[in-house]
Design a protein around this motif. Structure first.
Motif, short mmCIF file in Angstrom:
data_model
loop_
_atom_site.label_atom_id
_atom_site.label_comp_id
_atom_site.label_asym_id
_atom_site.label_seq_id
_atom_site.Cartn_x
_atom_site.Cartn_y
_atom_site.Cartn_z
N ASN A 5 0.73 -1.13 -0.02
CA ASN A 5 -0.01 -0.05 -0.16
C ASN A 5 0.79 1.33 -0.13
O ASN A 5 0.48 2.30 0.55
N PRO A 6 1.91 1.39 -0.70
CA PRO A 6 2.76 2.53 -0.78
C PRO A 6 2.05 3.64 -1.50
O PRO A 6 1.14 3.27 -2.23
N PHE A 7 2.19 4.96 -1.15
CA PHE A 7 1.62 5.99 -1.73
C PHE A 7 2.41 6.63 -2.62
O PHE A 7 3.42 7.52 -2.50
N PHE A 8 2.35 6.18 -3.93
CA PHE A 8 3.01 6.80 -5.15
C PHE A 8 2.23 8.07 -5.74
O PHE A 8 1.10 7.71 -6.14
N LYS A 9 2.69 8.94 -5.91
CA LYS A 9 2.30 10.28 -6.32
C LYS A 9 2.93 10.44 -7.74
O LYS A 9 4.25 10.58 -7.58
N LYS A 10 2.18 10.78 -8.72
CA LYS A 10 2.81 11.10 -9.97
C LYS A 10 3.68 12.33 -9.94
O LYS A 10 3.14 13.38 -9.58
N SER A 155 -6.59 17.01 18.90
CA SER A 155 -7.50 15.95 18.89
C SER A 155 -7.02 14.74 17.73
O SER A 155 -6.47 14.89 17.00
N LEU A 156 -7.17 13.61 18.57
CA LEU A 156 -7.03 12.43 17.61
C LEU A 156 -8.04 12.29 16.47
O LEU A 156 -9.31 12.15 16.83
N ASP A 157 -7.66 12.13 15.25
CA ASP A 157 -8.82 11.80 14.20
C ASP A 157 -8.41 10.53 13.56
O ASP A 157 -7.77 9.81 13.44
N THR A 158 -9.36 10.44 12.28
CA THR A 158 -9.37 9.34 11.74
C THR A 158 -9.08 9.47 10.18
O THR A 158 -9.51 8.83 9.26
N GLU A 159 -8.53 10.62 9.76
CA GLU A 159 -8.37 11.23 8.43
C GLU A 159 -7.37 10.14 7.70
O GLU A 159 -7.77 9.82 6.42
N MET A 160 -6.44 9.81 8.53
CA MET A 160 -5.41 8.77 7.67
C MET A 160 -6.04 7.46 7.96
O MET A 160 -5.47 6.83 9.14
N LYS A 161 -6.77 6.69 7.09
CA LYS A 161 -7.40 5.33 7.32
C LYS A 161 -6.17 4.35 6.95
O LYS A 161 -6.03 3.36 7.47
N ALA A 210 -8.96 -0.52 11.41
CA ALA A 210 -8.79 -1.79 11.15
C ALA A 210 -9.35 -2.52 10.05
O ALA A 210 -8.96 -3.32 9.34
N GLU A 211 -10.67 -2.06 9.88
CA GLU A 211 -11.58 -2.55 8.80
C GLU A 211 -11.12 -2.24 7.27
O GLU A 211 -11.25 -2.75 6.51
N GLU A 212 -10.52 -0.92 7.37
CA GLU A 212 -10.22 -0.21 6.24
C GLU A 212 -9.09 -1.14 5.58
O GLU A 212 -8.59 -0.95 4.42
N ASN A 213 -8.16 -1.61 6.81
CA ASN A 213 -6.94 -2.17 6.15
C ASN A 213 -6.86 -3.80 6.20
O ASN A 213 -5.71 -4.25 6.20
#
Length: 473
Positions: A5-10, A155-161, A210-213
């Motif tokens: 799941n690496p994040f490659f950006k053009k 605050s802790l968020d879940t933006e980075m799933k 956890a479900e997302e991954n």
């Protein structure tokens, strides 16, 4: 090095190139949720592209993603997790020819930014979530020092799933920051000050990540200073297991580990416990909050065949009888039929803690070199007693002296960070003052930083600890 799941950006010639640099080994950097978050936030911005750097990948001089030299980047963001990372960070900068903007953050910067000011254009004090763009563009944002001297907390968020998954410090695992900060009151620990207030991620948020991954890894690493203090720890572990995950907490508090925890976590190879001191008396000085009974019960009920124990020495009021208590505890656990691994470090009196007034070595009646000499004697004593009954690792007295000088230094220490600071250098340039004890009225460099606490409160904690240790000051 295989990543999932690496994040490659053009690549775009219009995008600013941002280097995210972890000046230490890949195995630690890929397991760092702060680095993962920086990488995520930068790459979601249309006008930025982030790539990562680690010291053991291209010697820290080229990026992981494209092997692009650091000198080609516009901005370099450094996360200084450990004091000695500063040497690697400056080696990378000096060797790379990098001429762009240099910004440093991380725990060492939060605790005391002053030794680093000479080498970076800006330092960031606090938590950078949802502020990375402002930091890069040098906009007005809380925590960007010296423009702002107030620590930033979020605050802790879940933006980075989603995240990059690879073989890191927890093996191949999904990393979920379960909580930040610590509700405990250990007097030696800086976490409760630089990451206050303590916050927990909600049960629903943890399960959502956890479900997302699912499918990327078979294990979830629950990361927090004390995961078992989460009010829904057992329920969270149970739900994660129902999703098919093996669950690995980053640490276990002995006083929160009972038969229900042992049964739910199942078969584990190693149980890690941090009593910190061998005697009940010194654990009270530390305000550790666990007893020998807690430690022994945890060791006994755990399925683990190996118990790893963390201790410190060089504590205020410490005697050789206290060191003998470490040996006795190890012997008792060994008699349970367990193998024992012991890691012992000298205490580093950290900024913002009640122990910040202590000398390195813990004895207020001794000067720096006398304390170091005594620490070496204690190290040899412990090693001779423990090596027959445990796998023992006792850290270098000199190495931790260097950490103390950097963590408690002022701006003058910046002159020594682009070389390998050693004890001989400390003596040659008369830097021993950063190893000495300080009077309760001493004004520290970091007193200029608004960390969100009152100094009088931790001074009172210091006074209480000295009373418990039987020390007049």
């Amino acid at each position: 090095m295989r990543e999932f799941n690496p994040f490659f950006k053009k690549f775009s010639s219009k995008a600013r190139r941002i280097a995210v640099i972890y000046p230490n080994r890949y195995v630690g950097g890929i397991s760092n949720t702060g680095i993962q978050r920086l990488y995520f936030e930068i790459n979601r911005e249309e006008n930025y592209i982030a790539e990562r750097f680690y010291t053991d990948v291209f010697n820290g001089l080229r990026s992981v993603e494209s092997a692009t030299p650091l000198e080609k980047f516009d901005v370099a963001l450094f996360s200084i997790q450990y004091e000695e990372d500063a040497f690697s960070a400056l080696r990378i900068l000096n060797s790379s020819g990098f001429a762009g903007k240099k910004i440093a953050g991380g725990p060492c910067i939060i605790q005391n930014p002053f030794p680093y000011l000479k080498h970076f254009d800006r330092v960031f004090i606090g938590e950078a979530e949802n502020a990375v763009k402002s930091i890069i563009e040098d906009e007005s944002v809380e925590g960007l020092f010296p423009r702002s001297n107030k620590r930033r907390s979020v605050s802790l968020d879940t933006e980075m799933k989603r995240q990059i998954v690879a073989e890191g410090a927890y093996g191949k695992a999904i990393l979920i920051e379960m909580g930040r900060g610590c509700p405990r009151g250990c007097r030696f620990c800086i976490v409760r000050q630089i990451y206050s207030p303590p916050r927990w991620r909600s049960r629903d948020s943890i399960i959502e990540i956890a479900e997302e991954n699912i499918g990327l890894a078979g294990k979830v690493a629950l990361i927090a200073p004390s995961p078992t203090d989460h009010p829904e720890f057992l329920e969270i572990v149970s739900e994660l297991q129902n999703l098919g995950y093996e669950v690995s907490p980053s640490s276990i508090r002995a006083d929160r580990f009972d038969e229900e925890h042992a049964e739910l976590l199942g078969e584990v190879k190693t149980l890690t416990i941090a009593p910190e001191a061998g005697s009940e008396r010194l654990r009270e000085v530390l305000n550790k909050g666990i007893s020998e009974e807690d430690v022994m019960q945890a060791a006994e009920i755990s399925s683990a065949k190996k118990i790893k124990l963390y201790f410190m020495f060089g504590l205020p009021g410490e005697t050789y009888s206290d060191l003998d208590e470490i040996v006795r505890m190890v012997e008792k656990i060994r008699n349970l039929g367990k193998s024992v691994q012991v890691s012992i470090n000298p205490l580093v009196p950290k900024p913002h803690t009640p122990f910040q007034w202590l000398p390195y070595g813990g004895d207020l009646s001794k000067n720096a070199m006398e304390n170091i000499k005594e620490l070496k004697k204690k190290r040899d004593y412990l090693y001779s007693k423990l090596r027959r009954i445990a796998d023992v690792e006792i850290e270098s007295i000199e190495r931790f002296a260097v950490q103390t000088v950097i963590s408690r230094g002022d701006e003058s220490i910046g002159d020594f960070l682009d070389r390998k600071l050693r004890l001989s250098t400390i003596r040659k340039f008369r830097l021993e003052r950063f190893l000495e004890g300080f009077s309760p009225d001493y004004e520290f460099p970091w007193d200029r930083i608004d960390m969100g606490y009152r100094k009088n409160r931790i001074r009172r904690e210091f006074e209480i600890s000295m009373e418990k240790a039987g020390i007049e000051f």
